[in-house]
Design a protein around this motif. Structure first.
Motif, PDB file in Angstrom:
ATOM      1  N   LEU A  82       8.399  14.759  14.484  1.00 42.78           N
ATOM      2  CA  LEU A  82       8.724  13.386  14.876  1.00 42.78           C
ATOM      3  C   LEU A  82      10.192  13.243  15.283  1.00 42.78           C
ATOM      4  CD1 LEU A  82       7.879  10.451  15.233  1.00 42.78           C
ATOM      5  CD2 LEU A  82       8.340  10.103  12.788  1.00 42.78           C
ATOM      6  N   GLU A  83      11.078  13.883  14.566  1.00 42.41           N
ATOM      7  CA  GLU A  83      12.514  13.782  14.866  1.00 42.41           C
ATOM      8  C   GLU A  83      12.814  14.214  16.303  1.00 42.41           C
ATOM      9  OE1 GLU A  83      16.719  14.979  12.646  1.00 42.41           O
ATOM     10  OE2 GLU A  83      14.890  16.089  12.176  1.00 42.41           O
ATOM     11  N   HIS A  84      12.134  15.251  16.755  1.00 42.73           N
ATOM     12  CA  HIS A  84      12.329  15.735  18.131  1.00 42.73           C
ATOM     13  C   HIS A  84      11.782  14.728  19.136  1.00 42.73           C
ATOM     14  CE1 HIS A  84      12.030  20.057  16.293  1.00 42.73           C
ATOM     15  NE2 HIS A  84      13.081  19.395  15.871  1.00 42.73           N
ATOM     16  N   ILE A  85      10.632  14.178  18.804  1.00 42.21           N
ATOM     17  CA  ILE A  85       9.977  13.183  19.658  1.00 42.21           C
ATOM     18  C   ILE A  85      10.879  11.962  19.846  1.00 42.21           C
ATOM     19  CG2 ILE A  85       8.099  11.481  19.661  1.00 42.21           C
ATOM     20  CD1 ILE A  85       7.079  14.223  20.494  1.00 42.21           C
ATOM     21  N   LEU A  86      11.488  11.494  18.769  1.00 45.25           N
ATOM     22  CA  LEU A  86      12.317  10.288  18.825  1.00 45.25           C
ATOM     23  C   LEU A  86      13.525  10.484  19.730  1.00 45.25           C
ATOM     24  CD1 LEU A  86      12.145   9.158  15.081  1.00 45.25           C
ATOM     25  CD2 LEU A  86      10.936   8.175  17.048  1.00 45.25           C
ATOM     26  N   THR A  87      14.130  11.659  19.698  1.00 45.47           N
ATOM     27  CA  THR A  87      15.273  11.925  20.587  1.00 45.47           C
ATOM     28  C   THR A  87      14.836  11.903  22.042  1.00 45.47           C
ATOM     29  OG1 THR A  87      16.343  13.301  18.908  1.00 45.47           O
ATOM     30  CG2 THR A  87      17.129  13.537  21.153  1.00 45.47           C
ATOM     31  N   ALA A  88      13.710  12.537  22.328  1.00 45.77           N
ATOM     32  CA  ALA A  88      13.200  12.546  23.706  1.00 45.77           C
ATOM     33  C   ALA A  88      12.928  11.121  24.191  1.00 45.77           C
ATOM     34  CB  ALA A  88      11.930  13.392  23.777  1.00 45.77           C
ATOM     35  N   GLN A  89      12.372  10.299  23.320  1.00 48.16           N
ATOM     36  CA  GLN A  89      12.069   8.909  23.689  1.00 48.16           C
ATOM     37  C   GLN A  89      13.344   8.126  24.014  1.00 48.16           C
ATOM     38  OE1 GLN A  89       9.759   7.463  20.371  1.00 48.16           O
ATOM     39  NE2 GLN A  89       7.844   8.310  21.144  1.00 48.16           N
ATOM     40  N   GLN A  90      14.418   8.419  23.291  1.00 50.55           N
ATOM     41  CA  GLN A  90      15.702   7.746  23.554  1.00 50.55           C
ATOM     42  C   GLN A  90      16.204   8.012  24.974  1.00 50.55           C
ATOM     43  OE1 GLN A  90      18.559   8.902  20.547  1.00 50.55           O
ATOM     44  NE2 GLN A  90      17.198   8.283  18.888  1.00 50.55           N
ATOM     45  N   LEU A  91      15.802   9.136  25.527  1.00 51.31           N
ATOM     46  CA  LEU A  91      16.221   9.512  26.879  1.00 51.31           C
ATOM     47  C   LEU A  91      15.220   9.044  27.938  1.00 51.31           C
ATOM     48  CD1 LEU A  91      17.503  13.103  26.082  1.00 51.31           C
ATOM     49  CD2 LEU A  91      18.900  11.142  26.705  1.00 51.31           C
TER      50      LEU A  91
END
Length: 202
Positions: A168-177
């Motif tokens: 999830l942590e990786h997913i959230l960063t991608a979503q921020q971009l």
């Protein structure tokens, strides 16, 4: 419209047991890793220190831990590679509708194990247009910089890009971009379900 799909490796294609290394180290009397060792782990995953330096840190820090015992514990996280996942990827490549990229947090010891024990690794790797391993590019997820690196290097638009990862942590960063995402739940979902799970994107 999605033009590029970025896949994680572990627990998307390669089955992991993420608790295994901790269990193996506990058998060696190592119940907790201090902040220094956790930073060493991150540095190794970014390729900032060599495998020899990494192993030496553990064997010097923890009495009775040999090189072989440590390597066995470290690689115990890696389980197997179900071939139906490769079949899905090969069909996706044959389709030629998308640019396909791998983006994985991994390290030299793990990849060496994969090359030795996963007979289809080279075939798997050849399915991708770009193949990024954290220890080779000196970035790691969930840092924004690794996603920015991939977007810039491949001239990708976030809104035309889908990122698939089990963390999830990786997913959230991608979503921020502004990147589209699928947080794949390992053990409950299969990467081959992509087009039925993300019908809104295709």
């Amino acid at each position: 419209m999605i033009k590029t799909i970025i896949f994680d490796f572990g627990d998307v294609f390669l089955t992991l047991d993420k608790s295994a290394t901790t269990k193996h180290l506990k058998k060696q009397g190592i119940s907790e890793l201090d902040s220094e060792t956790l930073k060493i782990n991150e540095s190794y995953e970014k390729g900032l220190i060599s495998s020899n330096e990494f192993i030496q840190h553990y064997t010097e820090k923890f009495d009775g831990l040999s090189d072989e015992k440590f390597k066995k514990a470290w690689n115990s996280i890696l389980i197997d590679f179900p071939l139906e996942r490769l079949d899905f990827l090969k069909k996706l490549k044959t389709n030629k509708a998308y640019k396909i990229i791998l983006l994985s947090n991994t390290n030299e010891l793990h990849i060496d194990w994969v090359k030795e024990h996963v007979s289809v690794f080279e075939e798997f790797k050849s399915c991708f247009d770009r193949f990024y391993l954290s220890h080779e590019i000196n970035f790691r997820k969930p840092d924004k910089s690794i996603f920015e690196f991939v977007l810039k290097k491949n001239d990708l638009k976030p809104e035309e890009t889908l990122f698939i990862d089990d963390t999830l942590e990786h997913i959230l960063t991608a979503q921020q971009l502004g990147i589209h995402t699928w947080h794949l739940k390992a053990g409950q979902e299969e990467v081959s379900q992509l087009f039925s799970k993300k019908t809104d994107l295709f």
